[in-house]
Design a protein around this motif. Structure first.
Motif, PDB file in Angstrom:
ATOM      1  N   PRO A  24       0.814  -1.218   0.000  1.00 52.91           N
ATOM      2  CA  PRO A  24       0.000   0.000   0.000  1.00 52.91           C
ATOM      3  C   PRO A  24       0.848   1.269   0.000  1.00 52.91           C
ATOM      4  N   LEU A  25       0.286   2.337  -0.553  1.00 58.19           N
ATOM      5  CA  LEU A  25       0.860   3.662  -0.403  1.00 58.19           C
ATOM      6  C   LEU A  25       0.202   4.347   0.793  1.00 58.19           C
ATOM      7  N   PRO A  26       0.871   5.322   1.387  1.00 58.90           N
ATOM      8  CA  PRO A  26       0.233   6.083   2.476  1.00 58.90           C
ATOM      9  C   PRO A  26      -1.028   6.785   1.972  1.00 58.90           C
ATOM     10  N   PRO A  27      -1.913   7.209   2.854  1.00 58.00           N
ATOM     11  CA  PRO A  27      -3.136   7.919   2.444  1.00 58.00           C
ATOM     12  C   PRO A  27      -2.819   9.212   1.688  1.00 58.00           C
ATOM     13  N   GLU A  28      -3.769   9.650   0.854  1.00 56.60           N
ATOM     14  CA  GLU A  28      -3.575  10.870   0.063  1.00 56.60           C
ATOM     15  C   GLU A  28      -3.240  12.071   0.938  1.00 56.60           C
ATOM     16  N   THR A  29      -3.914  12.189   2.067  1.00 55.30           N
ATOM     17  CA  THR A  29      -3.679  13.334   2.957  1.00 55.30           C
ATOM     18  C   THR A  29      -2.231  13.370   3.432  1.00 55.30           C
ATOM     19  N   PHE A  30      -1.718  12.212   3.824  1.00 55.24           N
ATOM     20  CA  PHE A  30      -0.327  12.127   4.288  1.00 55.24           C
ATOM     21  C   PHE A  30       0.626  12.491   3.154  1.00 55.24           C
ATOM     22  N   LEU A  31       0.376  11.942   1.956  1.00 54.64           N
ATOM     23  CA  LEU A  31       1.248  12.235   0.814  1.00 54.64           C
ATOM     24  C   LEU A  31       1.241  13.722   0.487  1.00 54.64           C
ATOM     25  N   ALA A  32       0.053  14.336   0.504  1.00 48.42           N
ATOM     26  CA  ALA A  32      -0.052  15.767   0.207  1.00 48.42           C
ATOM     27  C   ALA A  32       0.738  16.589   1.215  1.00 48.42           C
ATOM     28  N   GLN A  33       0.640  16.225   2.503  1.00 47.30           N
ATOM     29  CA  GLN A  33       1.380  16.947   3.545  1.00 47.30           C
ATOM     30  C   GLN A  33       2.887  16.790   3.355  1.00 47.30           C
ATOM     31  N   GLN A  34       3.313  15.564   3.070  1.00 40.48           N
ATOM     32  CA  GLN A  34       4.736  15.311   2.898  1.00 40.48           C
ATOM     33  C   GLN A  34       5.310  16.056   1.689  1.00 40.48           C
ATOM     34  N   LEU A  35       4.522  16.147   0.631  1.00 37.17           N
ATOM     35  CA  LEU A  35       4.991  16.781  -0.598  1.00 37.17           C
ATOM     36  C   LEU A  35       4.745  18.286  -0.617  1.00 37.17           C
ATOM     37  N   GLY A  36       3.904  18.762   0.302  1.00 39.39           N
ATOM     38  CA  GLY A  36       3.595  20.185   0.342  1.00 39.39           C
ATOM     39  C   GLY A  36       2.717  20.632  -0.806  1.00 39.39           C
ATOM     40  N   VAL A  37       1.799  19.779  -1.221  1.00 34.84           N
ATOM     41  CA  VAL A  37       0.887  20.100  -2.320  1.00 34.84           C
ATOM     42  C   VAL A  37      -0.543  19.786  -1.886  1.00 34.84           C
TER      43      VAL A  37
END
Length: 240
Positions: A38-51
């Motif tokens: 699995p990939l992390p949740p969209e919210t986590f990815l957005a926070q990590q990437l700053g987008v």
């Protein structure tokens, strides 16, 4: 007065969702993620990437279309098992009806099959030989009725190499077979001698049964030369 020099255009930065795609690819590779992980949740990815989440969502959709990711509704996003399907879905349409592309595809198929037929002869089972004979018999019956036997043709070439258990090879054979038939519209070309095409397949099987590698290669070469002649005859018909 010196002539005015033109201003060089600026190099546009890549679209944000494209940059996010690259970051997700890097994440998958650097973490050694495999099919089903699995990939992390969209919210986590957005926070990590700053987008924003929309950019992440667009990137995921793009990677889904490439067969890299899959979304399981209500569960999450996962790395997808490798498949040639996206290539199969798009390659033939990209080729259009270019006669040069058709000839290149025919040549790739010929080189692949003649180069690997020796390994098939070393490994093929009696069960696979029986299936090949059954397929060629269906070809013969269709040829006698002057009918197309495209499905049997595809089955034949898949069966030739099934015994090698090489998933990459099987995928490539399917890619080039489907792209060739789509680009050439081969199923609808006039074949003046369908029994000759059946005979090509029959002789290939007999060479395999005899464990004669050179004869099998020769028969495959002759088969692909026959395909070229069918295409050339139809090309002349369309241009006259």
């Amino acid at each position: 007065m010196n002539a005015t020099r033109s201003i060089k255009p600026l190099n546009r930065p890549p679209l944000l969702h494209v940059t996010v795609q690259e970051s997700l690819r890097d994440y998958i590779e650097s973490n050694g993620l495999k099919a089903g992980d699995p990939l992390p949740p969209e919210t986590f990815l957005a926070q990590q990437l700053g987008v924003g989440r929309n950019s992440v969502r667009e990137a995921i959709k793009a990677l889904e279309s490439l067969g890299i990711l899959e979304t399981r509704r209500g569960v999450g996003v996962f790395v997808k098992e490798f498949s040639f399907q996206p290539l199969l879905d798009n390659l033939a349409y990209g080729l259009g009806d270019s006669l040069r592309d058709i000839e290149e595809l025919r040549e790739i198929r010929r080189v692949l099959e003649t180069g690997l037929i020796g390994k098939t002869i070393a490994q093929i089972s009696e069960a696979d030989i029986a299936e090949l004979r059954a397929v060629t018999e269906r070809m013969r019956r269709r040829a006698e009725r002057n009918e197309s036997f495209v499905e049997e043709d595809q089955q034949f070439h898949e069966l030739l190499f099934r015994c090698q258990n090489n998933r990459m090879l099987n995928g490539l054979i399917e890619v080039f077979w489907r792209a060739f038939y789509k680009a050439s519209d081969f199923a609808n070309l006039t074949n003046a001698d369908p029994l000759s095409t059946w005979r090509d397949h029959h002789e290939i099987v007999e060479a395999i049964v005899a464990r004669d590698v050179e004869k099998a290669r020769t028969r495959l070469d002759e088969h692909y030369e026959g395909i070229k002649q069918v295409i050339d005859r139809n090309k002349q018909t369309f241009t006259t």
